[in-house]
Design a protein around this motif. Structure first.
Motif, PDB file in Angstrom:
ATOM      1  N   ASP A 252       6.253   4.253  -0.997  1.00  0.00           N
ATOM      2  CA  ASP A 252       5.547   3.459  -2.008  1.00  0.00           C
ATOM      3  C   ASP A 252       5.188   2.069  -1.458  1.00  0.00           C
ATOM      4  O   ASP A 252       5.549   1.735  -0.323  1.00  0.00           O
ATOM      5  CB  ASP A 252       6.354   3.402  -3.312  1.00  0.00           C
ATOM      6  CG  ASP A 252       7.577   2.492  -3.234  1.00  0.00           C
ATOM      7  OD1 ASP A 252       7.701   1.692  -2.281  1.00  0.00           O
ATOM      8  OD2 ASP A 252       8.427   2.573  -4.144  1.00  0.00           O
TER       9      ASP A 252
ATOM     10  N   VAL B  66       5.743  10.321   1.821  1.00  0.00           N
ATOM     11  CA  VAL B  66       5.052   9.290   1.041  1.00  0.00           C
ATOM     12  C   VAL B  66       6.022   8.133   0.781  1.00  0.00           C
ATOM     13  O   VAL B  66       7.114   8.335   0.253  1.00  0.00           O
ATOM     14  CB  VAL B  66       4.536   9.850  -0.301  1.00  0.00           C
ATOM     15  CG1 VAL B  66       3.799   8.758  -1.088  1.00  0.00           C
ATOM     16  CG2 VAL B  66       3.629  11.054  -0.066  1.00  0.00           C
TER      17      VAL B  66
ATOM     18  N   ILE C 173       1.282  12.076  -6.242  1.00  0.00           N
ATOM     19  CA  ILE C 173       1.331  10.638  -5.961  1.00  0.00           C
ATOM     20  C   ILE C 173       1.036   9.832  -7.222  1.00  0.00           C
ATOM     21  O   ILE C 173       1.668   8.792  -7.473  1.00  0.00           O
ATOM     22  CB  ILE C 173       0.345  10.278  -4.821  1.00  0.00           C
ATOM     23  CG1 ILE C 173       0.812  10.953  -3.522  1.00  0.00           C
ATOM     24  CG2 ILE C 173       0.264   8.766  -4.635  1.00  0.00           C
ATOM     25  CD1 ILE C 173      -0.180  10.860  -2.376  1.00  0.00           C
TER      26      ILE C 173
ATOM     27  N   LEU D  96       1.194   7.286   3.671  1.00  0.00           N
ATOM     28  CA  LEU D  96       1.402   8.709   3.932  1.00  0.00           C
ATOM     29  C   LEU D  96       1.602   8.887   5.425  1.00  0.00           C
ATOM     30  O   LEU D  96       0.803   8.389   6.228  1.00  0.00           O
ATOM     31  CB  LEU D  96       0.195   9.533   3.468  1.00  0.00           C
ATOM     32  CG  LEU D  96       0.092   9.867   1.968  1.00  0.00           C
ATOM     33  CD1 LEU D  96       0.064   8.617   1.108  1.00  0.00           C
ATOM     34  CD2 LEU D  96      -1.137  10.724   1.705  1.00  0.00           C
TER      35      LEU D  96
ATOM     36  N   ARG E  73      -6.494  10.398   0.314  1.00  0.00           N
ATOM     37  CA  ARG E  73      -6.683   8.954   0.499  1.00  0.00           C
ATOM     38  C   ARG E  73      -7.924   8.471  -0.234  1.00  0.00           C
ATOM     39  O   ARG E  73      -7.896   7.473  -0.958  1.00  0.00           O
ATOM     40  CB  ARG E  73      -6.763   8.645   1.992  1.00  0.00           C
ATOM     41  CG  ARG E  73      -6.990   7.171   2.325  1.00  0.00           C
ATOM     42  CD  ARG E  73      -8.454   6.905   2.603  1.00  0.00           C
ATOM     43  NE  ARG E  73      -8.693   5.488   2.840  1.00  0.00           N
ATOM     44  CZ  ARG E  73      -9.852   4.900   2.617  1.00  0.00           C
ATOM     45  NH1 ARG E  73     -10.891   5.588   2.152  1.00  0.00           N
ATOM     46  NH2 ARG E  73     -10.006   3.610   2.863  1.00  0.00           N
TER      47      ARG E  73
ATOM     48  N   LEU F 279      -7.528   8.608  -4.184  1.00  0.00           N
ATOM     49  CA  LEU F 279      -6.618   7.603  -4.728  1.00  0.00           C
ATOM     50  C   LEU F 279      -7.198   6.193  -4.591  1.00  0.00           C
ATOM     51  O   LEU F 279      -7.046   5.369  -5.497  1.00  0.00           O
ATOM     52  CB  LEU F 279      -5.258   7.699  -4.035  1.00  0.00           C
ATOM     53  CG  LEU F 279      -4.469   8.984  -4.361  1.00  0.00           C
ATOM     54  CD1 LEU F 279      -3.224   9.080  -3.501  1.00  0.00           C
ATOM     55  CD2 LEU F 279      -4.106   9.058  -5.848  1.00  0.00           C
ATOM     56  N   GLU F 280      -7.869   5.926  -3.475  1.00  0.00           N
ATOM     57  CA  GLU F 280      -8.535   4.630  -3.317  1.00  0.00           C
ATOM     58  C   GLU F 280      -9.581   4.436  -4.411  1.00  0.00           C
ATOM     59  O   GLU F 280      -9.711   3.347  -4.966  1.00  0.00           O
ATOM     60  CB  GLU F 280      -9.193   4.535  -1.938  1.00  0.00           C
ATOM     61  CG  GLU F 280      -8.225   4.280  -0.796  1.00  0.00           C
ATOM     62  CD  GLU F 280      -7.856   2.811  -0.629  1.00  0.00           C
ATOM     63  OE1 GLU F 280      -8.509   1.956  -1.251  1.00  0.00           O
ATOM     64  OE2 GLU F 280      -6.910   2.531   0.131  1.00  0.00           O
TER      65      GLU F 280
ATOM     66  N   ARG G 271       0.848  -1.194   0.000  1.00  0.00           N
ATOM     67  CA  ARG G 271       0.000   0.000   0.000  1.00  0.00           C
ATOM     68  C   ARG G 271       0.885   1.247   0.000  1.00  0.00           C
ATOM     69  O   ARG G 271       1.996   1.224   0.516  1.00  0.00           O
ATOM     70  CB  ARG G 271      -0.904   0.037   1.235  1.00  0.00           C
ATOM     71  CG  ARG G 271      -1.801  -1.171   1.392  1.00  0.00           C
ATOM     72  CD  ARG G 271      -2.704  -1.044   2.602  1.00  0.00           C
ATOM     73  NE  ARG G 271      -3.645   0.072   2.464  1.00  0.00           N
ATOM     74  CZ  ARG G 271      -4.795   0.007   1.793  1.00  0.00           C
ATOM     75  NH1 ARG G 271      -5.155  -1.110   1.193  1.00  0.00           N
ATOM     76  NH2 ARG G 271      -5.591   1.053   1.724  1.00  0.00           N
ATOM     77  N   TRP G 272       0.389   2.322  -0.585  1.00  0.00           N
ATOM     78  CA  TRP G 272       1.051   3.608  -0.447  1.00  0.00           C
ATOM     79  C   TRP G 272       0.833   4.070   1.000  1.00  0.00           C
ATOM     80  O   TRP G 272      -0.264   3.910   1.542  1.00  0.00           O
ATOM     81  CB  TRP G 272       0.483   4.625  -1.429  1.00  0.00           C
ATOM     82  CG  TRP G 272       0.906   4.338  -2.836  1.00  0.00           C
ATOM     83  CD1 TRP G 272       0.320   3.456  -3.697  1.00  0.00           C
ATOM     84  CD2 TRP G 272       2.020   4.897  -3.514  1.00  0.00           C
ATOM     85  NE1 TRP G 272       1.006   3.437  -4.880  1.00  0.00           N
ATOM     86  CE2 TRP G 272       2.060   4.314  -4.802  1.00  0.00           C
ATOM     87  CE3 TRP G 272       3.000   5.835  -3.176  1.00  0.00           C
ATOM     88  CZ2 TRP G 272       3.036   4.633  -5.739  1.00  0.00           C
ATOM     89  CZ3 TRP G 272       3.977   6.161  -4.105  1.00  0.00           C
ATOM     90  CH2 TRP G 272       3.993   5.569  -5.371  1.00  0.00           C
TER      91      TRP G 272
ATOM     92  N   VAL H 207      -4.137   3.072  -0.354  1.00  0.00           N
ATOM     93  CA  VAL H 207      -3.423   4.081   0.439  1.00  0.00           C
ATOM     94  C   VAL H 207      -3.792   3.950   1.915  1.00  0.00           C
ATOM     95  O   VAL H 207      -4.962   3.775   2.253  1.00  0.00           O
ATOM     96  CB  VAL H 207      -3.780   5.515  -0.031  1.00  0.00           C
ATOM     97  CG1 VAL H 207      -3.092   6.555   0.840  1.00  0.00           C
ATOM     98  CG2 VAL H 207      -3.401   5.719  -1.484  1.00  0.00           C
TER      99      VAL H 207
END
Length: 199
Positions: A171, A169, A193, A72, A96, A99-100, A69-70, A106
């Motif tokens: 990866d 962040v 991102i 943060l 979040r 991006l999800e 998962r990314w 994330v």
């Protein structure tokens, strides 16, 4: 004879438990007093790396829990006036969620700079604004070591710790991807991102 064996078995179990406790305590003391290298490691990253923190539910959390998962990472203090923290928390939540929705998994963690933060205070500061942001805490030594690793300030300012001016962040392979300036908006963060994910 069976009574003797049962007694011997109990003694062996008790000795094993005592030895495990002593080893664990010794490791904790070494980690706490032998420098930051015992607490965190960069794992080859220019910024970021390993950590062991505690969730508000009292379970231990490490960077390994977020592989795939990314991640943060933001450092905050719940004693900071909410009008200062609210925009960052709102951007973390929006980033979040966006991006999800686009298929990028994330996780967002907010690490308390105050190791003595009360659970209810941390929840009241973070969750009403950012319900998907995970508030975490740790020992003072862990937080100090982690802020150095994640290039976050660790200093008092106006009666509270200065909150980090950036979000780190990592990866999905736990490699450092970049920093997000907390003065920027969620749209900029999302764009950054997505750019890092496309590389």
């Amino acid at each position: 004879m069976s009574v003797y064996k049962a007694h011997l078995g109990k003694l062996i179990v008790a000795a094993a438990l005592l030895l495990a406790a002593l080893v664990g305590y010794g490791a904790f003391q070494m980690a706490s007093h032998s420098g930051t290298g015992w607490l965190v490691q960069s794992n080859g990253n220019a910024v970021g790396g390993s950590f062991r923190l505690v969730s508000l539910g009292e379970s231990t959390v490490s960077e390994g829990d977020f592989h795939g998962r990314w991640l943060l990472v933001w450092f905050y203090d719940a004693r900071t006036p909410l009008h200062i923290g609210r925009p960052v928390l709102a951007s973390l939540e929006a980033t979040r969620n966006a991006l999800e929705a686009k298929g990028l998994p994330v996780t967002v963690i907010a690490v308390s700079l105050d190791p003595n933060i009360e659970t209810d205070v941390a929840k009241a500061y973070v969750l009403p604004i950012a319900p998907h942001v995970m508030p975490l805490t740790g020992t003072q030594n862990m937080i100090r070591a982690m802020t150095a690793l994640y290039h976050a300030p660790y200093k008092m300012e106006d009666g509270h710790f200065k909150q980090a001016p950036q979000v780190i962040v990592m990866d999905p392979k736990s490699h450092y991807a970049g920093m997000l300036d907390t003065s920027s908006d969620a749209a900029t963060w999302i764009e950054n991102i997505e750019h890092w994910a496309a590389r």
